[in-house]
Motif scaffolding. Structure first.
Motif, PDB file in Angstrom:
ATOM      1  N   ALA A  49       0.835  -1.200   0.000  1.00  0.00           N
ATOM      2  CA  ALA A  49       0.000   0.000   0.000  1.00  0.00           C
ATOM      3  C   ALA A  49       0.871   1.252   0.000  1.00  0.00           C
ATOM      4  N   GLY A  50       0.651   2.093  -0.942  1.00  0.00           N
ATOM      5  CA  GLY A  50       1.415   3.322  -1.069  1.00  0.00           C
ATOM      6  C   GLY A  50       0.463   4.490  -1.147  1.00  0.00           C
ATOM      7  N   PRO A  51       0.833   5.544  -1.762  1.00  0.00           N
ATOM      8  CA  PRO A  51       2.087   5.740  -2.481  1.00  0.00           C
ATOM      9  C   PRO A  51       3.238   6.091  -1.538  1.00  0.00           C
ATOM     10  N   PHE A  52       4.441   6.070  -2.108  1.00  0.00           N
ATOM     11  CA  PHE A  52       5.652   6.405  -1.379  1.00  0.00           C
ATOM     12  C   PHE A  52       6.483   7.406  -2.174  1.00  0.00           C
ATOM     13  N   THR A  53       7.264   8.173  -1.457  1.00  0.00           N
ATOM     14  CA  THR A  53       8.287   9.019  -2.068  1.00  0.00           C
ATOM     15  C   THR A  53       9.627   8.396  -1.705  1.00  0.00           C
ATOM     16  N   VAL A  54      10.385   8.019  -2.721  1.00  0.00           N
ATOM     17  CA  VAL A  54      11.680   7.373  -2.506  1.00  0.00           C
ATOM     18  C   VAL A  54      12.781   8.337  -2.903  1.00  0.00           C
ATOM     19  N   PHE A  55      13.679   8.592  -1.968  1.00  0.00           N
ATOM     20  CA  PHE A  55      14.872   9.386  -2.232  1.00  0.00           C
ATOM     21  C   PHE A  55      15.988   8.392  -2.544  1.00  0.00           C
ATOM     22  N   ALA A  56      16.125   8.065  -3.826  1.00  0.00           N
ATOM     23  CA  ALA A  56      17.012   6.992  -4.278  1.00  0.00           C
ATOM     24  C   ALA A  56      18.470   7.420  -4.210  1.00  0.00           C
ATOM     25  N   LEU A  57      19.278   6.566  -3.613  1.00  0.00           N
ATOM     26  CA  LEU A  57      20.710   6.832  -3.466  1.00  0.00           C
ATOM     27  C   LEU A  57      21.474   6.362  -4.698  1.00  0.00           C
ATOM     28  N   THR A  58      22.403   7.191  -5.147  1.00  0.00           N
ATOM     29  CA  THR A  58      23.284   6.789  -6.241  1.00  0.00           C
ATOM     30  C   THR A  58      24.295   5.757  -5.733  1.00  0.00           C
ATOM     31  N   ASN A  59      24.960   5.084  -6.661  1.00  0.00           N
ATOM     32  CA  ASN A  59      25.982   4.112  -6.267  1.00  0.00           C
ATOM     33  C   ASN A  59      27.087   4.762  -5.442  1.00  0.00           C
ATOM     34  N   SER A  60      27.475   5.974  -5.798  1.00  0.00           N
ATOM     35  CA  SER A  60      28.552   6.614  -5.029  1.00  0.00           C
ATOM     36  C   SER A  60      28.088   6.922  -3.601  1.00  0.00           C
ATOM     37  N   ALA A  61      26.823   7.316  -3.421  1.00  0.00           N
ATOM     38  CA  ALA A  61      26.303   7.554  -2.070  1.00  0.00           C
ATOM     39  C   ALA A  61      26.255   6.253  -1.276  1.00  0.00           C
ATOM     40  N   MET A  62      25.849   5.172  -1.928  1.00  0.00           N
ATOM     41  CA  MET A  62      25.833   3.868  -1.253  1.00  0.00           C
ATOM     42  C   MET A  62      27.254   3.446  -0.885  1.00  0.00           C
ATOM     43  N   ALA A 116      21.187  16.334   2.280  1.00  0.00           N
ATOM     44  CA  ALA A 116      21.213  15.876   0.888  1.00  0.00           C
ATOM     45  C   ALA A 116      20.445  16.896   0.054  1.00  0.00           C
ATOM     46  N   ILE A 117      21.027  17.318  -1.058  1.00  0.00           N
ATOM     47  CA  ILE A 117      20.387  18.305  -1.931  1.00  0.00           C
ATOM     48  C   ILE A 117      19.283  17.613  -2.737  1.00  0.00           C
ATOM     49  N   ILE A 118      18.115  18.222  -2.748  1.00  0.00           N
ATOM     50  CA  ILE A 118      17.014  17.729  -3.565  1.00  0.00           C
ATOM     51  C   ILE A 118      17.064  18.510  -4.875  1.00  0.00           C
ATOM     52  N   GLY A 124      28.402  21.017 -16.086  1.00  0.00           N
ATOM     53  CA  GLY A 124      28.476  20.952 -17.534  1.00  0.00           C
ATOM     54  C   GLY A 124      27.191  20.448 -18.173  1.00  0.00           C
ATOM     55  N   PRO A 125      27.316  19.832 -19.331  1.00  0.00           N
ATOM     56  CA  PRO A 125      26.141  19.401 -20.092  1.00  0.00           C
ATOM     57  C   PRO A 125      25.611  18.028 -19.675  1.00  0.00           C
ATOM     58  N   TYR A 126      26.050  17.505 -18.566  1.00  0.00           N
ATOM     59  CA  TYR A 126      25.708  16.150 -18.162  1.00  0.00           C
ATOM     60  C   TYR A 126      24.387  16.121 -17.402  1.00  0.00           C
ATOM     61  N   PRO A 127      23.708  14.982 -17.388  1.00  0.00           N
ATOM     62  CA  PRO A 127      22.397  14.906 -16.736  1.00  0.00           C
ATOM     63  C   PRO A 127      22.475  15.249 -15.240  1.00  0.00           C
ATOM     64  N   ASP A 128      21.459  15.981 -14.764  1.00  0.00           N
ATOM     65  CA  ASP A 128      21.334  16.295 -13.344  1.00  0.00           C
ATOM     66  C   ASP A 128      20.765  15.090 -12.604  1.00  0.00           C
ATOM     67  N   PHE A 129      20.749  15.190 -11.281  1.00  0.00           N
ATOM     68  CA  PHE A 129      20.112  14.155 -10.475  1.00  0.00           C
ATOM     69  C   PHE A 129      18.614  14.221 -10.760  1.00  0.00           C
ATOM     70  N   PRO A 130      18.007  13.133 -11.215  1.00  0.00           N
ATOM     71  CA  PRO A 130      16.586  13.187 -11.579  1.00  0.00           C
ATOM     72  C   PRO A 130      15.686  13.386 -10.366  1.00  0.00           C
ATOM     73  N   VAL A 143      19.211  11.286  -4.873  1.00  0.00           N
ATOM     74  CA  VAL A 143      20.028  12.100  -3.973  1.00  0.00           C
ATOM     75  C   VAL A 143      21.435  11.515  -3.886  1.00  0.00           C
ATOM     76  N   GLY A 144      22.391  12.383  -3.596  1.00  0.00           N
ATOM     77  CA  GLY A 144      23.787  11.981  -3.548  1.00  0.00           C
ATOM     78  C   GLY A 144      24.332  11.747  -2.154  1.00  0.00           C
ATOM     79  N   ASN A 145      23.478  11.856  -1.115  1.00  0.00           N
ATOM     80  CA  ASN A 145      23.887  11.594   0.264  1.00  0.00           C
ATOM     81  C   ASN A 145      22.825  10.769   0.959  1.00  0.00           C
ATOM     82  N   CYS A 146      23.276   9.900   1.842  1.00  0.00           N
ATOM     83  CA  CYS A 146      22.356   9.054   2.603  1.00  0.00           C
ATOM     84  C   CYS A 146      21.799   9.830   3.784  1.00  0.00           C
TER      85      CYS A 146
END
Length: 150
Positions: A49-62, A116-118, A124-130, A143-146
């Protein structure tokens, strides 16, 4: 929005090895976070049962978490999950995750949850954190921090 992985640049560490600071080093990903959700059983809870908001950690944050604190457990992962569907523009006050309180603050024109910055921008021209990635049971913000580190 899509869950496109953010770009990671060399930064000042690349200069010593002959790279420009703004040169693309790699793309970060989310497979460590997904694997941890599955191995701890938290993924099954997200299917409920949701919904949920997930602040997904990148591999570097993990990786940073694992280096400093060890193997992620269910409680750490639940700190990244908030009941309800909360868009990035609605993150303007303290939140309560599945594992406890999260502190909001606004500083230097950025929105932070437990430091953690939301909506973190890449260089540069690279993709931002979605952010605001719609999924079947809520929404995902990368997010880039746990949250459990702070």
């Amino acid at each position: 929005a899509s869950l496109q992985v953010p770009g990671v640049v060399w930064g000042d560490q690349g200069v010593m090895s002959g790279h420009e600071e703004s040169e693309l080093k790699e793309y970060d990903n989310f497979d460590k976070f997904v694997a941890a959700l599955q191995s701890t059983g938290v993924a099954a809870e997200l299917a409920g049962a949701g919904p949920f908001t997930v602040f997904a950690l990148t591999n570097s944050a993990m990786g940073t978490y694992e280096q400093l604190r060890g193997v992620p457990d269910a409680n750490m992962l639940k700190m990244q999950i908030v009941p309800g569907k909360i868009s990035s523009s609605e993150v303007r006050s303290d939140l309560t995750s599945l594992a406890g309180p999260l502190n909001y603050r606004y500083a230097v024109r950025k929105h932070f949850v437990n430091d953690a910055i939301i909506g973190e921008k890449s260089f540069g021209p690279y993709p931002d954190f979605p952010i605001d990635v719609e999924c079947s049971n809520g929404v995902i913000h990368a997010v880039g921090n746990c949250f459990a580190m702070y």
